[in-house]
Design a protein around this motif. Structure first.
Motif, PDB file in Angstrom:
ATOM      1  N   ASP A 125       0.708  -1.119   0.316  1.00 36.73           N
ATOM      2  CA  ASP A 125       0.285  -0.593  -0.321  1.00 36.73           C
ATOM      3  C   ASP A 125       0.515   1.618  -0.009  1.00 36.73           C
ATOM      4  N   THR A 163       9.754   1.141   4.787  1.00 35.86           N
ATOM      5  CA  THR A 163       9.076   0.389   3.816  1.00 35.86           C
ATOM      6  C   THR A 163      11.746  -0.003   3.394  1.00 35.86           C
ATOM      7  N   THR A 165      11.703  -2.001   0.235  1.00 34.50           N
ATOM      8  CA  THR A 165      11.648  -1.775  -1.464  1.00 34.50           C
ATOM      9  C   THR A 165      10.325  -0.427  -1.698  1.00 34.50           C
ATOM     10  N   ASP A 310      16.157 -10.359   8.568  1.00 32.94           N
ATOM     11  CA  ASP A 310      17.028 -11.317   7.551  1.00 32.94           C
ATOM     12  C   ASP A 310      18.252 -12.151   8.349  1.00 32.94           C
ATOM     13  N   LEU A 332       9.269  -6.969  12.160  1.00 29.09           N
ATOM     14  CA  LEU A 332       8.968  -6.543  11.367  1.00 29.09           C
ATOM     15  C   LEU A 332       7.616  -7.047  10.707  1.00 29.09           C
TER      16      LEU A 332
HETATM   17  C1  UD1 Z   1      13.131  -5.737   2.541  1.00 25.07           C
HETATM   18  C2  UD1 Z   1      14.198  -7.093   1.882  1.00 25.07           C
HETATM   19  C3  UD1 Z   1      13.721  -8.378   2.942  1.00 25.07           C
HETATM   20  C4  UD1 Z   1      13.982  -7.888   4.334  1.00 25.07           C
HETATM   21  C5  UD1 Z   1      13.063  -6.571   4.204  1.00 25.07           C
HETATM   22  C6  UD1 Z   1      12.952  -5.751   5.727  1.00 25.07           C
HETATM   23  C7  UD1 Z   1      14.301  -7.193  -0.151  1.00 25.07           C
HETATM   24  C8  UD1 Z   1      14.207  -7.490  -2.221  1.00 25.07           C
HETATM   25  N1  UD1 Z   1      13.691  -7.641   0.514  1.00 25.07           N
HETATM   26  O1  UD1 Z   1      11.198  -6.647   1.818  1.00 25.07           O
HETATM   27  O2  UD1 Z   1      14.917  -9.242   2.560  1.00 25.07           O
HETATM   28  O3  UD1 Z   1      13.300  -8.679   5.556  1.00 25.07           O
HETATM   29  O4  UD1 Z   1      13.178  -5.445   3.881  1.00 25.07           O
HETATM   30  O5  UD1 Z   1      14.508  -5.509   6.382  1.00 25.07           O
HETATM   31  O6  UD1 Z   1      14.787  -6.280  -0.086  1.00 25.07           O
HETATM   32  N2  UD1 Z   1       4.501  -2.765   4.914  1.00 25.07           N
HETATM   33  C9  UD1 Z   1       3.081  -1.797   4.518  1.00 25.07           C
HETATM   34  N3  UD1 Z   1       3.277  -1.777   3.912  1.00 25.07           N
HETATM   35  C10 UD1 Z   1       3.999  -1.453   2.314  1.00 25.07           C
HETATM   36  C11 UD1 Z   1       5.201  -1.834   2.557  1.00 25.07           C
HETATM   37  C12 UD1 Z   1       5.624  -2.719   3.524  1.00 25.07           C
HETATM   38  O7  UD1 Z   1       2.844  -2.188   5.440  1.00 25.07           O
HETATM   39  O8  UD1 Z   1       3.092  -0.806   1.376  1.00 25.07           O
HETATM   40  C13 UD1 Z   1       5.388  -3.507   5.947  1.00 25.07           C
HETATM   41  C14 UD1 Z   1       5.668  -4.910   6.116  1.00 25.07           C
HETATM   42  O9  UD1 Z   1       4.368  -5.696   6.064  1.00 25.07           O
HETATM   43  C15 UD1 Z   1       6.478  -5.424   7.040  1.00 25.07           C
HETATM   44  C16 UD1 Z   1       7.101  -3.565   6.952  1.00 25.07           C
HETATM   45  O10 UD1 Z   1       6.690  -2.533   6.356  1.00 25.07           O
HETATM   46  O11 UD1 Z   1       6.253  -5.036   8.160  1.00 25.07           O
HETATM   47  C17 UD1 Z   1       8.378  -3.113   6.296  1.00 25.07           C
HETATM   48  O12 UD1 Z   1       8.574  -3.988   5.300  1.00 25.07           O
HETATM   49  P1  UD1 Z   1       9.838  -3.933   3.735  1.00 25.07           P
HETATM   50  O13 UD1 Z   1      10.862  -3.005   4.241  1.00 25.07           O
HETATM   51  O14 UD1 Z   1       8.745  -3.077   3.393  1.00 25.07           O
HETATM   52  O15 UD1 Z   1      10.312  -5.410   3.182  1.00 25.07           O
HETATM   53  P2  UD1 Z   1      10.636  -5.541   2.060  1.00 25.07           P
HETATM   54  O16 UD1 Z   1      10.925  -4.078   1.235  1.00 25.07           O
HETATM   55  O17 UD1 Z   1       9.376  -6.679   1.269  1.00 25.07           O
END
Ligand code: UD1
Length: 427
Positions: A125, A163, A165, A310, A332
C-alpha cells in the motif's frame, strides 16, 4: 526433489569471499529500466531471484548479456511490454521493484499484485500511496496493479512505516519526475544506499543518501552506467554465525563491515572475537570462537541501523545451542518464526509468546529431517544442522537457492560435511 544433507559437528575454518548483495542487485537491475542506454552491473550473485529479475526484464524486451565473471549488461532500449506477469511475481515479491521505474519511464505499468508469503501478508500500500501522491492513477483489478501517468511530478512523501522496497520504488520513480520529491521516514538500509549510488552514477540528483530524508530533483532522462554491487551483509552474517555455532574460526573477504555493525556487536556479545580490516573491495572480517560454545544473546529486530530481521532466524539457531536463555523479538514481520518449529524437531527448547521467542539454550541438538519454509528460515536450519549431532536432511531447499550463492560449496570449503542429494519424486 533435492535435499541438503549435513553431517554436523565440524568446526568451520578457513577463508571465503562474500557474494554480491541480493537485496541491492534486485533494485539496481530494476533501475536499469529508467534509461534507454546500456548499463553494466558487476558482482552479480548467481541466485534464483536474480534469474527471476532477469527473466522479467527479458520478457519486457530488454537485451541481456551475461559473462562468466558475473557481469551483466542490460540494454533496455527496446522495452515493448512494461508488465510483470503473475507467474514471475508469485515466485519473487521483489518483482514489485519494476513498478516505479516502468511508470516513471514509460508512463504505464502493469504489475501483478504480490500475494502474501510465508513470513506475513506484506502489503504494498505504501508503494502505491506514494506513486499516487506523485500523480499516478492506480487501479488494482483482477490481481494486477495498473498504473499510469503522463509524467510523474515531485511530491512531499511521508512513509507511515519504514519500507525498504517501498523507499526504493519511490526513489527510482522520483529520479524522472518533474520537480523535487522529498521522501521522509525513508529506509536507510545499506542496499537503499547502494541503489541511490547507482542512480547517481546514472545521472540522478539525490541528496540525503543514507539518511531517513531523501531529496530527489527529477531529470528528464538518465544515462546507462557501469556499477559494482555491494557485498551481501546477510550472507556474510550467516557465515559468521555458522562459524560461531560450530566453535570455528573463519574470515570473509570482500566484506562491508560498517553495514554489519549490529550483527558484529551481537556476535561479540555471544563470545566471538571479531576482527575487521582493509577497505573497499579488500575489506575483510574474521570471527574466532576459540572452540567455545556461544553465549545466549537477546535480539530485537528493527529497520537499519537496528538488528536486521533477515538475520533473526540464524541467531535463533545459535541461541538454541547457546549457554543461557534468550528472548528474540521480531518487530517487522508477523509470521517470521516458522523455523522455530523445525528447530524444535532437532531438540531446541523454544516457546513463542506473540512476536517473542524464548529460547533455552541446549548443549546439543540432534540431526533430523526438517523443511525449509522461507529463505532465511532455511539458512537457520543449515546452521543448526552444521552444529547438530548426526545427519540433518533439509527439504524444500529451493528457498535457499533464492538468496545464497553456492552455499554448500562455500560451506564445504570451510570444512563442513554438506551435500546436495537428489531424491526420487517431483523436482
Ligand atoms: C525488504 C527485503 C527483505 C527484508 C525486509 C525488511 C528486499 C528485496 N527485501 O523487504 O529481505 O526482510 O526488507 O528489512 O530488499 N509494509 C507495509 N506496507 C507497504 C510496505 C511494507 O505495511 O507498502 C510493512 C511490511 O508488511 C513489513 C514492514 O513494512 O511489516 C517492512 O517491510 P519492507 O521493508 O517493505 O520489506 P520488503 O521491502 O518487502
Amino acid at each position: 526433489m533435492n535435499i541438503l544433507s549435513i553431517a554436523g559437528g565440524q568446526a568451520l575454518a578457513g577463508d571465503i569471499r562474500a557474494s554480491g548483495a541480493k537485496n541491492a542487485v534486485l533494485p539496481i537491475l530494476a533501475a536499469t529500466l529508467l534509461s534507454d542506454r546500456v548499463s553494466t552491473i558487476e558482482n552479480v550473485p548467481h541466485l534464483h531471484d536474480v534469474t527471476t529479475m532477469l527473466q522479467l526484464l527479458g520478457q519486457m524486451g530488454a537485451s541481456l548479456t551475461v559473462d562468466e565473471k558475473q557481469t551483466i549488461e542490460i540494454d533496455p532500449a527496446n522495452i515493448t511490454h512494461p508488465q510483470a506477469p503473475y507467474d514471475l511475481v508469485k515466485t519473487m515479491r521483489a518483482s514489485i521493484l519494476v513498478l516505479g521505474p516502468l511508470l516513471a519511464r514509460y508512463g504505464t505499468a502493469e504489475v501483478s499484485l504480490p500475494g502474501g508469503c510465508a513470513i506475513g501478508s506484506r502489503p504494498v500500500d505504501l508503494h502505491l500511496k506514494g506513486l499516487e501522491a506523485m500523480g499516478a492513477e492506480i487501479k488494482v483489478e483482477n490481481g494486477y496493479i495498473r498504473a499510469s501517468a503522463s509524467r510523474l511530478r515531485g511530491a512531499h512523501l511521508f512513509l507511515d512505516k519504514v519500507t525498504v522496497t517501498g523507499t526504493e520504488n519511490l526513489l527510482m520513480a522520483a529520479t524522472l519526475a518533474e520537480g523535487e520529491t522529498l521522501i521522509e521516514n525513508a529506509a536507510m538500509e545499506p542496499e537503499v544506499v547502494d541503489l541511490a549510488h547507482f542512480l547517481q552514477a546514472m545521472g540522478a540528483h539525490i541528496e540525503g543518501i543514507g539518511t531517513s530524508s531523501l531529496k530527489i530533483t527529477g531529470k528528464t532522462s538518465l544515462n546507462g552506467t557501469r556499477y559494482r554491487v555491494m557485498p551481501d551483509r546477510i550472507e556474510i552474517g550467516t557465515f559468521l554465525v555458522a562459524a560461531a555455532i560450530t566453535g570455528g574460526s573463519i574470515r570473509l573477504n570482500g566484506s562491508c563491515n560498517d553495514a554489519l555493525e549490529s550483527v558484529l556487536i551481537k556476535l561479540q556479545e555471544a563470545g566471538a572475537s571479531i576482527e575487521t580490516g582493509g577497505s573497499g573491495a579488500d575489506a575483510w572480517v574474521s570471527l574466532d570462537m576459540h572452540g567455545q560454545r556461544p553465549r545466549a544473546v537477546d535480539i530485537v529486530t528493527a529497520p537499519y541501523p537496528g538488528f536486521p530481521t533477515d538475520m533473526q532466524a540464524q541467531f535463533c539457531a545459535m541461541n538454541a545451542l547457546a549457554d543461557g536463555v534468550s528472548v528474540v523479538t521480531e518487530n517487522l514481520f508477523e509470521n517470521r518464526f516458522m523455523h522455530l518449529n523445525e528447530l524444535a524437531r532437532m531438540g531446541a527448547d523454544i516457546s513463542i509468546e506473540g512476536n517473542r521467542a524464548i529460547i533455552k539454550g541446549k548443549p546439543s541438538l540432534k540431526g533430523a529431517p526438517v523443511t525449509a519454509t522461507d529463505l532465511r528460515a532455511s539458512a537457520s536450519l543449515v546452521l543448526a544442522g552444521l552444529a547438530a549431532e548426526g545427519e540433518t536432511q533439509i527439504f524444500d531447499v529451493h528457498y535457499i537457492d533464492r538468496g545464497y550463492e553456492r552455499i554448500e560449496e562455500k560451506l564445504s570449503h570451510l570444512g563442513a560435511n554438506i551435500h546436495r542429494k537428489a531424491l526420487p519424486g517431483p523436482a
